[in-house]
Every structure is written in structure tokens, then in C-alpha cells.
Design a protein around this motif. Structure first.
Motif, PDB file in Angstrom:
ATOM      1  N   ASP A   8      -5.270   9.256  -9.738  1.00 14.13           N
ATOM      2  CA  ASP A   8      -4.768   9.942  -8.553  1.00 14.13           C
ATOM      3  C   ASP A   8      -5.878  10.796  -7.935  1.00 14.13           C
ATOM      4  N   VAL A   9      -7.032  10.177  -7.673  1.00 14.49           N
ATOM      5  CA  VAL A   9      -8.140  10.918  -7.080  1.00 14.49           C
ATOM      6  C   VAL A   9      -7.792  11.358  -5.664  1.00 14.49           C
ATOM      7  N   ASP A  10      -6.933  10.603  -4.995  1.00 14.69           N
ATOM      8  CA  ASP A  10      -6.661  10.870  -3.602  1.00 14.69           C
ATOM      9  C   ASP A  10      -5.653  11.994  -3.389  1.00 14.69           C
ATOM     10  N   ILE A  11      -5.038  12.526  -4.452  1.00 18.98           N
ATOM     11  CA  ILE A  11      -4.053  13.594  -4.263  1.00 18.98           C
ATOM     12  C   ILE A  11      -4.505  14.870  -4.958  1.00 18.98           C
ATOM     13  N   MET A  12      -5.804  15.018  -5.153  1.00 19.56           N
ATOM     14  CA  MET A  12      -6.307  16.211  -5.810  1.00 19.56           C
ATOM     15  C   MET A  12      -6.043  17.445  -4.940  1.00 19.56           C
ATOM     16  N   TYR A  65       0.848  -1.182   0.000  1.00 22.15           N
ATOM     17  CA  TYR A  65       0.000   0.000   0.000  1.00 22.15           C
ATOM     18  C   TYR A  65       0.883   1.231   0.000  1.00 22.15           C
ATOM     19  N   ARG A  66       0.269   2.366  -0.240  1.00 26.87           N
ATOM     20  CA  ARG A  66       1.001   3.631  -0.281  1.00 26.87           C
ATOM     21  C   ARG A  66       0.383   4.602   0.709  1.00 26.87           C
ATOM     22  N   PRO A  67       1.100   5.000   1.749  1.00 27.41           N
ATOM     23  CA  PRO A  67       0.576   6.020   2.674  1.00 27.41           C
ATOM     24  C   PRO A  67       0.351   7.348   1.973  1.00 27.41           C
ATOM     25  N   ASP A  68      -0.423   8.194   2.606  1.00 26.92           N
ATOM     26  CA  ASP A  68      -0.784   9.471   2.001  1.00 26.92           C
ATOM     27  C   ASP A  68       0.428  10.371   1.780  1.00 26.92           C
ATOM     28  N   ASP A  69       1.433  10.261   2.636  1.00 25.93           N
ATOM     29  CA  ASP A  69       2.594  11.138   2.514  1.00 25.93           C
ATOM     30  C   ASP A  69       3.700  10.540   1.657  1.00 25.93           C
ATOM     31  N   MET A  70       3.415   9.495   0.908  1.00 23.48           N
ATOM     32  CA  MET A  70       4.431   8.826   0.097  1.00 23.48           C
ATOM     33  C   MET A  70       4.153   9.088  -1.382  1.00 23.48           C
ATOM     34  N   PRO A  71       5.170   9.437  -2.175  1.00 21.32           N
ATOM     35  CA  PRO A  71       4.935   9.694  -3.607  1.00 21.32           C
ATOM     36  C   PRO A  71       4.538   8.433  -4.350  1.00 21.32           C
ATOM     37  N   ALA A  72       4.109   8.634  -5.613  1.00 18.32           N
ATOM     38  CA  ALA A  72       3.579   7.522  -6.400  1.00 18.32           C
ATOM     39  C   ALA A  72       4.651   6.515  -6.797  1.00 18.32           C
ATOM     40  N   ASP A  73       5.921   6.918  -6.807  1.00 12.70           N
ATOM     41  CA  ASP A  73       6.975   5.981  -7.193  1.00 12.70           C
ATOM     42  C   ASP A  73       7.452   5.131  -6.019  1.00 12.70           C
ATOM     43  N   ARG A  74       6.783   5.206  -4.902  1.00 13.05           N
ATOM     44  CA  ARG A  74       7.139   4.404  -3.729  1.00 13.05           C
ATOM     45  C   ARG A  74       5.891   3.757  -3.144  1.00 13.05           C
ATOM     46  N   ALA A 102     -18.787  14.968  -0.331  1.00 11.63           N
ATOM     47  CA  ALA A 102     -18.187  15.416   0.925  1.00 11.63           C
ATOM     48  C   ALA A 102     -19.288  15.653   1.952  1.00 11.63           C
ATOM     49  N   ASP A 103     -19.054  15.223   3.175  1.00  6.46           N
ATOM     50  CA  ASP A 103     -20.061  15.351   4.216  1.00  6.46           C
ATOM     51  C   ASP A 103     -19.888  16.621   5.046  1.00  6.46           C
ATOM     52  N   GLY A 104     -19.082  17.546   4.590  1.00  9.41           N
ATOM     53  CA  GLY A 104     -18.852  18.770   5.346  1.00  9.41           C
ATOM     54  C   GLY A 104     -17.629  18.711   6.220  1.00  9.41           C
ATOM     55  N   LYS A 105     -17.025  17.523   6.367  1.00  9.62           N
ATOM     56  CA  LYS A 105     -15.825  17.375   7.179  1.00  9.62           C
ATOM     57  C   LYS A 105     -14.678  16.945   6.267  1.00  9.62           C
ATOM     58  N   ALA A 106     -14.060  15.830   6.594  1.00 12.26           N
ATOM     59  CA  ALA A 106     -12.957  15.355   5.765  1.00 12.26           C
ATOM     60  C   ALA A 106     -13.258  13.998   5.154  1.00 12.26           C
ATOM     61  N   ARG A 148     -10.095  21.026   1.997  1.00 15.01           N
ATOM     62  CA  ARG A 148     -11.086  19.965   1.819  1.00 15.01           C
ATOM     63  C   ARG A 148     -10.496  18.729   1.148  1.00 15.01           C
ATOM     64  N   THR A 149      -9.180  18.620   1.112  1.00 13.68           N
ATOM     65  CA  THR A 149      -8.571  17.415   0.577  1.00 13.68           C
ATOM     66  C   THR A 149      -8.983  16.223   1.428  1.00 13.68           C
ATOM     67  N   PRO A 150      -9.393  15.104   0.808  1.00 12.22           N
ATOM     68  CA  PRO A 150      -9.873  13.963   1.601  1.00 12.22           C
ATOM     69  C   PRO A 150      -8.837  13.487   2.607  1.00 12.22           C
ATOM     70  N   GLU A 151      -9.292  13.328   3.830  1.00 10.90           N
ATOM     71  CA  GLU A 151      -8.399  12.841   4.874  1.00 10.90           C
ATOM     72  C   GLU A 151      -8.131  11.352   4.722  1.00 10.90           C
ATOM     73  N   PHE A 152      -9.079  10.641   4.133  1.00  7.41           N
ATOM     74  CA  PHE A 152      -8.949   9.211   3.945  1.00  7.41           C
ATOM     75  C   PHE A 152      -8.858   8.925   2.446  1.00  7.41           C
ATOM     76  N   ARG A 153      -7.958   8.032   2.079  1.00  3.54           N
ATOM     77  CA  ARG A 153      -7.664   7.770   0.681  1.00  3.54           C
ATOM     78  C   ARG A 153      -8.905   7.272  -0.050  1.00  3.54           C
ATOM     79  N   LEU A 154      -9.121   7.829  -1.247  1.00  6.91           N
ATOM     80  CA  LEU A 154     -10.265   7.464  -2.067  1.00  6.91           C
ATOM     81  C   LEU A 154      -9.818   6.509  -3.169  1.00  6.91           C
ATOM     82  N   SER A 155     -10.607   5.471  -3.383  1.00  8.18           N
ATOM     83  CA  SER A 155     -10.335   4.536  -4.472  1.00  8.18           C
ATOM     84  C   SER A 155     -10.982   5.047  -5.752  1.00  8.18           C
ATOM     85  N   PRO A 156     -10.331   4.848  -6.889  1.00  8.58           N
ATOM     86  CA  PRO A 156     -10.949   5.292  -8.147  1.00  8.58           C
ATOM     87  C   PRO A 156     -12.288   4.614  -8.389  1.00  8.58           C
TER      88      PRO A 156
END
Length: 851
Positions: free
Chosen positions: A647-651, A300-309, A682-686, A656-664
Motif C-alpha cells: 500500500d505504497v500509494d496510501i501512505m 483498477y482501484r481509484p484513489d478514493d476507493m478502499p482496498a476491498d473494492r 519527490a520532485d517538490g510537487k505531487a 505530500r501524499t502522491p497525487e498519482f498512484r505509485l506501483s510497488p
């Protein structure tokens, strides 16, 4: 990194049998059921005759050949549990290498050569010099080892090219059926009766059967790979290089860094050195390479990790398949837990599949780090699209609910219900259903009962909206639902169609103002600003009631229908209006007008709604007005439809960037139907929830049931006084049915005539001194002094071009020139690169670049 050498497979330790001789040892060997079974079968051979003997001989010969293929080592070794197909080749090469090394050592010990001075001989020739070379043994061993590795690599590559997908389920133990196949050569023994052997031949057959049965009974099952403990780090690096990073592997030239191996787990970071994403490595591929069950592997790829890792974790101490209840999700999760300290509980069957909850530890992984991909890998969910079936919903700071939906409840569609479009007391309407069966809520107004109008109605502020999605994703369906809701709840609707009118052709007569050209979209924004300014001026003259019922003068907030109606302006395909021609004269006025609507019009009951193709707000530009538009759209409704990019999760959605990773979002449901109208809301939060917009084949006809609302005559007159955009609104019926090109020509001619008429008999007094001649910015001088390449590239990036190909298309420069210019501007600090895309960092001064 360790060299990519062939790892010698571990062979199971031989059974430790008592080696003592005597009566006790003989009696111990007799406690073997296989011995008696084999002896009995050999004795039966003397009792068969005729056709039964002939049929038995033919059947048992085939069974014996079947079993012999799996019993004897060789490249034909194909039965499950036998190991890698090329293992025998390496094993035979290893035997050959050891024999050659032993012969070499014996010869080196026998050939005791002294120095020429000791022997008194004068050494001439290369051969004699080589035999007396001090490092000869080491050099011989090195050359022989290199030849051995090259030969084994060649054989292994040849076998992998022949059968690239060999080796499914090689780690499991032998089943009773496979053990029967392994012992089936015993069935050949009855054929000895067909031959008609003498008494000593029958005795020999009985002895052979007894010996074979005893050997097969003592033969252990296929050893568990992890019974001998985890291998060293070098072994895993070598296996990765052989199976994954090889030339024809799933991720060529990739690397494993930060590798850590202990008795329980292996952790590492996958680094992709090519254009492929690090997540392209499949779970089954790594499990075969490292000889572990598939569910023990998590990639898996954490949110703070680039796409090449990507992060790789492998559980090395896992239960075998026979010791683990596959249906007990809690037990499986405890064994192959990807998040240390987490617990799976409350697993239950639902109407659409299974549902369970995860309790995260107090210190360790949080709910923000949980992703659907590691969960699907740890539970070994079946199907190629298992990740898309998992839907995560955060309950609190430590609990998250996971729903596995084998049948998607949204795949049958959501019918449009007019009752759902009635605005409630909080300003919400229902535009569809989410994946959990709850109504998908969209907010039109935000009410505040502490401040009220003289009629007692609460104050309200408009809510801006933003949505993105590729063509055919269903943006128009949601927009049409909102148009029906706005008309039903008394809203004034203006819409600018970036598709030239093709997107809302059926709404031409059912909207207060519909424009189809980018030029008309600019005028619509300017007219909306004029209307909001007039409303502010009028609201300042009105009275209002505070929370305690006192009457106050000077109202600074909006109250619906006192005296103005709420209003929404929609720009569809907004990025196309801005990026189609970044230097067009309408672009900057359009951005300024839209940003003014977003910053200044909420308290006047006027909201903005923008639809774009790319799920990234950077696509609308990077100047000050575009930044204001981005800030505006982060505070309202957000709908993210399916996009062509993954790359929906890094828009770039800012706060309002999603706090939890979104699947395509997939293109089709499991039943084969299309996913039009499916989006993240979006539900008004994250948190963003998968929902589907309500659909009707003819929403414009449903909207005609309700009255069409327009701005008042006073608002229209105020817009005309503020600028020519108001005149474009008043004469909208004259170009309502024209196409985009004719509409733009009509509006351009209308504004040109209005400018000529307003310019007659008007004296102009210039109170501002003329600027110096050196500071004059005259476009006519561009032909004499053309802009440099760096200036062209910077302005193209400022206009929205993000990749080198887009910059080359916008500037008509070659790709090498663009690459050199962007590199130079990056060194000067004028451009910055984020996620392989260029963005402006500082304004470009003309004297700062010359190339």
C-alpha cells in the motif's frame, strides 16, 4: 443479485439457405467447391492400389480420428473454439430436462382429474391426493428444475477440478489449419479402394465424399461471442458467481455491485468480502468468465476507493483479432479505451522500449486518475510484470507520458561521481539518475538572493528530508551519498544510528558526532536545539544587506559560513527509537527535540533528516511533538524505497501524499539483479519519479578526501550551558568506539554525575504552590491502583501501535480484551479506525473510562 444458475450458451443461428425446390435451387447447391473436392477424393479411391493405398489408409485413419474428437460433441471436446468443456454436459442435461418436461406436460394433459365431489368418489391416500393437487404441475416443474441445476453444477464442478486451467484463447475464430483438421475425415475415403468395393460401393463412396465436402464448406467458423450483442445483467452476475465468486475461485464470496450494461460497455464495482484484495482478480479470469478478449477487461482501484473494492470495466463491442492491427497502439487504444474520450498519440520506439502520450478529455477522466494497470490491460502487454515496466510522467493538466521499458536503464547501477555532489547555485546536488536518464536532484539549502550577508553571499535556509524503506532497500546507500556531499560542501554532520552502529560502522571516525543508542539520539536532538538557539542569538547582533544594497542591523536569516557552517542531523531507524519501548524515558524528550529542530532551526542553517522502515509518518507516534515532526517532513526532500507492504500509494504523508498512484517497487530487475538503491523521489510537487541512488563500495574513503567540519567552540560551550547534552558532545571521543549498550550506560552515568555536581551548593526556591493531593500523579501508586484495560490500550495506540496484535504485544493483554477495549474506546470517540489501523482521536480522561 440474480441466482447463480447455469447460463445456456448461445448457439449460432443456422445458415438461412433457400428452401425452395426446383432447378434453380439445385443449381445453387452445385456452387459449392467442397462438393467437387469431396467427390474427386472419393473417385481417387478407385485408382489406388498396393503400398500407396495401405499408407494412405493408415495416415488418413489417424487424421480422421484426430478431427473426430473436435467435430463430435462430448467431454473430449478440446480443440480451440469449441466452447467450455462442460458445455456439452449442460447441453445434454438440457435435452434430457426438456424431454422430461414434455412427457410431464403430456401426462398432465391426459390426466384430467376432477374434484371428489364431481366424481362421487371418496379419495383416500396420499397418492390420490397428490394427483388431484391444484399446484401439482408447478411443484413438479420446480423439483425437476432443481434436480437439473444440481446435476449440472455437480458435473461442472467435477470437470473444473480435473482441468482448472482449460480454455485459453477460446474466443478466436478457426484457423485454416484447424479447418483442415475438421475436414480431414475426407482423407479416409481413399481407404475404400483397399477394401475392393463393387461399382455401387465406389459410387456410394463418391457420394459420401461429395456430401461431406459440401457440408464442411458450408459450416461456419466459430462464432464471435459479441456478434449477438451483450447479455443481460443477470447473465453476467451468474457468470461471476460461477467463475469468480465460487468456493475455489480467485475471489470467493465476492460481489458485483453498481452493475450497468449497455451496448458498448459493462461497468461494475467488485466488492471483496474476505481478506483478499479486490485487485487480486486476474484479467484473464474475467475475460474467460464474460467471454471477451483479455484487453477488453480493465480492473483498477481509484484513489478514493478502499482496498476491498475495485472498479471493473468491460468493452463489449470490440473488433476481432483479424480486424485489428496489434502493432497500431492508437487503434488498439481507441478500441479498448479504459478512459472515455482519451487519445493515444506520438507512439515511438525508444532505446529501452516504447513511449507514447495520452491526451485526456477536457470533461471526464483527469491525469490524476490514470494508472499503469488499466493501460497495461487495455494494450494487452505481455509478461506477468507488465505493470512494473510502465512509467508515467505528467506533462501538463491533460497530457501524460507513458514509457514502456522492456529493459530498465537503472538495472546496471549508477556509479558515484564526486562532481555530481557539488552543490549548485540553487542548493541542489545529484544523488543518482531517474528512470528517464535525468539527474536525481536532492536539495541541501534553499537560497534567497534578495537578502545577503556583508560578504554578498545570499541567505539560505536548510531543507529537511524524510525517507522510508525496508531493510536492504538501499536507504544507507543514499544516506552515505549525502554524507559525502555534506562533507564536500562544508556541512557539519551529526548522525544517530538506530541499528546500534552496525549501519554506519565505517563512518565512526568520519562524522563529527555519531551515536548508536536511543538515549544518545535524544541527547543529540537536545544539543542541536541548543546550537540553533545560540546561532539565533548571535545572528541578531549581525548586519546584512537588503535587495537594494542598504545595510541593516539584526539578521534573522542564515548565511553559509557567516559565521556558522550549515549543519544536518540524521536519525536513522527513527521509528525503532520511538516504538521499541513507547514508555521509555527517552521517547518524549526525543520527539520534543526533533520537533523543535524541525520547527525552529531552518533559519539557523540546521536541518533534520529522518529514515523509517514503514512508509507512513503515523509510525512515529501521535502526540503533539510527533504531529510537529510530520508537518516538518512534508516540506522537504522525500525518498520512498521498497517496502514490505504493497500500500505504497496510501501512505500518510499529508500534503505530500502522491497525487498519482505509485506501483510497488520490485525486489529484482528483469535481468535478475537486485533493486537496492531504487526509490521514488519527490520532485517538490505531487509527482514521484523512480530513481536509483549512486553507489560506491567505500563512500567513507571518498569522504576522507575532504576536511571534517565541527561546530565552533563557542557553540559547544553554549550547548553545555543549555544542558547536559552539550557535555555528551564534548566527550564524544570517549565513547565513539563503544557499542550501543555501553554507550547508553556511559551517557547515563555521565549525566547522573553532572546532575549531582550541578546540584551541590544550590538553593532551590519553589515559587509555585504545591498541587492538591488528589491531583498528584505518582507512578508508585500504579501497583495499588493499576490502570484499566482501556487506558492501557489507548496509551499503546498513542505510542504508535496500530493493529490489535501490536496493541496486545505492547500491553500484555489477550486479543479478545484488546478488541473489546478498542471497540469501547471507538464508541466513546477516543479512537478512530483508518485503513484497518487504530489512531487516537481525543485525549483520554481518567474518569471517562473504567473498564
Amino acid at each position: 443479485m440474480a441466482p447463480s444458475t447455469i447460463a445456456t450458451p448461445r448457439t449460432p443461428e443456422p445458415d438461412t439457405q433457400p428452401t425452395t425446390s426446383g432447378p434453380r435451387a439445385l443449381v445453387a447447391r452445385l456452387h459449392n467447391p467442397g462438393l467437387y473436392a469431396g467427390a474427386s477424393l472419393g473417385a481417387v479411391s478407385t485408382c489406388l492400389s498396393g503400398d500407396p493405398l495401405l499408407l494412405t489408409a493408415a495416415g488418413t485413419a489417424a487424421a480422421g480420428g484426430w478431427s473426430a474428437l473436435g467435430m463430435h460433441p462430448g467431454p473430449w471436446r478440446w480443440l480451440p473454439g469449441q466452447g467450455e468443456p462442460w458445455q456439452w454436459l449442460c447441453h445434454r442435461s438440457s435435452h434430457s430436462y426438456r424431454r422430461k418436461a414434455a412427457r410431464m406436460r403430456r401426462r398432465l394433459h391426459r390426466q384430467t382429474f376432477g374434484s371428489p365431489a364431481d366424481t362421487g368418489l371418496f379419495v383416500i391416500g396420499v397418492c390420490d391426493g397428490w394427483r388431484t393437487h391444484e399446484a401439482r404441475p408447478a411443484l413438479v416443474r420446480t423439483v425437476t428444475a432443481d434436480a437439473h441445476r444440481a446435476r449440472c453444477a455437480l458435473l461442472r464442478k467435477a470437470w473444473q477440478d480435473a482441468l482448472p486451467d482449460w480454455g485459453d484463447a477460446w474466443w478466436r475464430r478457426y484457423t485454416p489449419a484447424e479447418m483442415a483438421l475438421r475436414t480431414s475425415p475426407l482423407m479416409v475415403l481413399p481407404a475404400t479402394g483397399f477394401v475392393g468395393l463393387p461399382w455401387w460401393g465406389d459410387l456410394l463412396a463418391v457420394s459420401a465424399g461429395a456430401g461431406w465436402g459440401a457440408r464442411m464448406w458450408r459450416r461456419p467458423a466459430a462464432p464471435d461471442v459479441k456478434e449477438t450483442g451483450p447479455e443481460g445483467a443477470g447473465w453476467y452476475l451468474a457468470r461471476w458467481a460461477e467463475w469468480i465468486a465460487c468456493e475455489r475461485g480467485p475471489l470467493p464470496s465476492s460481489k458485483l455491485v453498481s452493475l450497468h450494461v449497455d451496448d458498448e460497455q459493462l461497468t461494475a464495482v467488485i466488492v471483496s468480502t474476505t481478506a483478499r484484495s479486490a485487485l487480486s482478480v486476474q484479467q484473464d479470469t474475467v475475460s474467460i468468465a464474460f467471454k471477451v478478449p483479455p484487453r477488453a477487461v480493465n480492473i483498477y482501484r481509484p484513489d478514493d476507493m478502499p482496498a476491498d473494492r475495485a472498479k471493473l470495466t468491460v468493452r463489449l463491442r470490440a473488433l476481432s483479432a483479424g480486424e485489428l492491427d496489434e502493432d497500431d497502439l492508437a487503434a488498439v487504444w481507441d478500441t479498448y479505451n479504459p478512459y472515455a474520450g482519451s487519445t493515444l498519440y506520438d507512439a515511438q520506439q525508444t532505446e529501452h522500449g516504447r513511449r507514447f502520450r495520452l491526451l485526456m478529455p477536457r470533461n471526464g477522466a483527469s491525469v490524476a486518475e490514470v494508472q499503469a494497470r488499466p493501460i497495461a490491460q487495455a494494450l494487452d502487454l505481455e509478461g506477468d510484470n507488465a505493470v512494473a515496466r510502465l512509467h508515467l510522467r505528467v506533462i501538463d493538466a491533460r497530457r501524460i507520458e507513458v514509457s514502456e521499458m522492456t529493459t530498465n536503464p537503472l538495472q546496471d547501477g549508477v556509479p558515484l561521481n564526486l562532481d555530481d555532489l557539488t552543490m549548485d547555485e540553487q542548493g541542489y546536488i545529484t544523488v543518482g539518475r531517474d528512470i528517464y536518464g535525468n539527474p536525481a536532484m536532492w536539495r541541501l539549502l534553499k537560497f534567497d538572493p534578495k537578502r545577503r550577508g556583508l560578504s554578498g553571499n545570499p541567505s539560505a535556509s536548510s531543507v529537511h528530508s524524510f525517507g522510508s524503506g525496508t531493510t536492504g532497500a538501499g536507504k544507507t546507500s543514499l544516506e552515505e551519498d549525502l554524507q559525502v556531499a555534506q562533507r564536500k560542501n562544508g556541512f557539519i554532520s551529526w548522525l544517530a544510528d538506530g541499528k546500534g552502529g552496525a549501519g554506519y560502522a565505517s563512518w565512526i571516525n568520519d562524522l563529527d558526532w555519531l551515536v548508536k543508542s536511543s538515549y544518545g539520539a535524544m541527547l543529540m536532538g537536545q544539543a542541536a536545539n541548543a546550537v540553533s538557539e545560540y546561532r539565533y542569538a548571535e545572528q541578531m547582533k549581525l548586519q546584512w544587506l537588503d535587495e537594494e544594497g542598504y545595510t541593516e542591523n539584526g539578521r534573522s536569516f542564515f548565511v553559509a559560513n557567516e559565521p556558522f557552517k550549515p549543519m544536518t542531523v540524521t536519525w536513522d531507524e527513527f521509528n525503532e527509537m520511538v516504538l521499541k519501548d513507547p514508555k521509555a524515558p527517552h521517547v518524549k524528550p526525543l520527539l520534543r527535540s526533533v520537533s523543535s529542530v524541525g520547527r525552529l532551526s531552518r533559519a539557523a542553517g540546521l536541518s533534520a533528516r529522518i529514515w523509517v522502515q514503514i512508509p507512513n509518518l503515523d509510525s512515529i507516534g501521535s502526540d503533539a511533538s510527533a504531529n510537529a515532526v510530520r508537518d516538518m517532513l512534508q516540506s522537504g526532500n522525500i525518498a520512498l524505497f521498497r517496502t514490505a507492504r504493497k500500500d505504497v500509494d496510501i501512505m500518510s504523508l499529508g500534503s505530500r501524499t502522491p497525487e498519482f498512484r505509485l506501483s510497488p517497487l520490485p525486489e529484482r530487475f528483469p535481468n535478475g539483479s537486485e533493486t537496492g538503491g531504487l526509490f521514488y523521489l519527490a520532485d517538490g510537487k505531487a509527482q514521484y519519479t523512480v530513481s536509483r541512488a549512486a553507489f560506491h563500495s567505500n563512500p567513507a574513503r571518498m569522504a576522507r578526501q575532504f576536511p571534517l567540519h565541527s561546530i565552533s567552540q563557542q557553540e559547544a560551550d553554549a550547548a553545555c550551558k543549555a544542558g547536559p547534552a552539550g557535555l555528551a558532545y564534548l566527550r564524544r571521543e570517549e565513547y565513539r568506539h563503544l557499542d550501543a549498550a555501553d554507550e547508553e550506560a556511559f551517557l547515563s552515568e555521565l549525566l547522573a554525575k553532572e546532575g549531582e555536581r550541578s546540584g551541590k551548593n544550590r538553593a532551590v526556591f519553589d515559587t509555585k504552590p504545591a498541587p492538591a493531593a488528589a491531583d498528584v500523579d505518582d507512578d508508585d501508586l500504579d501497583e495499588l491502583v493499576p490502570p484499566s484495560r482501556s487506558e492501557l490500550v489507548w496509551h499503546a495506540v498513542d505510542g504508535g501501535a496500530r493493529r490489535n496484535k501490536q496493541i496486545a504485544d505492547a500491553t500484555a493483554l489477550t486479543r479478545p480484551n484488546v478488541a473489546n477495549a478498542t471497540a469501547r474506546l471507538e464508541r466513546l470517540g477516543k479512537l478512530t479506525k483508518k485503513q484497518q489501523e487504530w489512531h487516537t482521536a481525543e485525549p483520554l480522561a481518567p474518569q471517562s473510562v473504567s473498564a
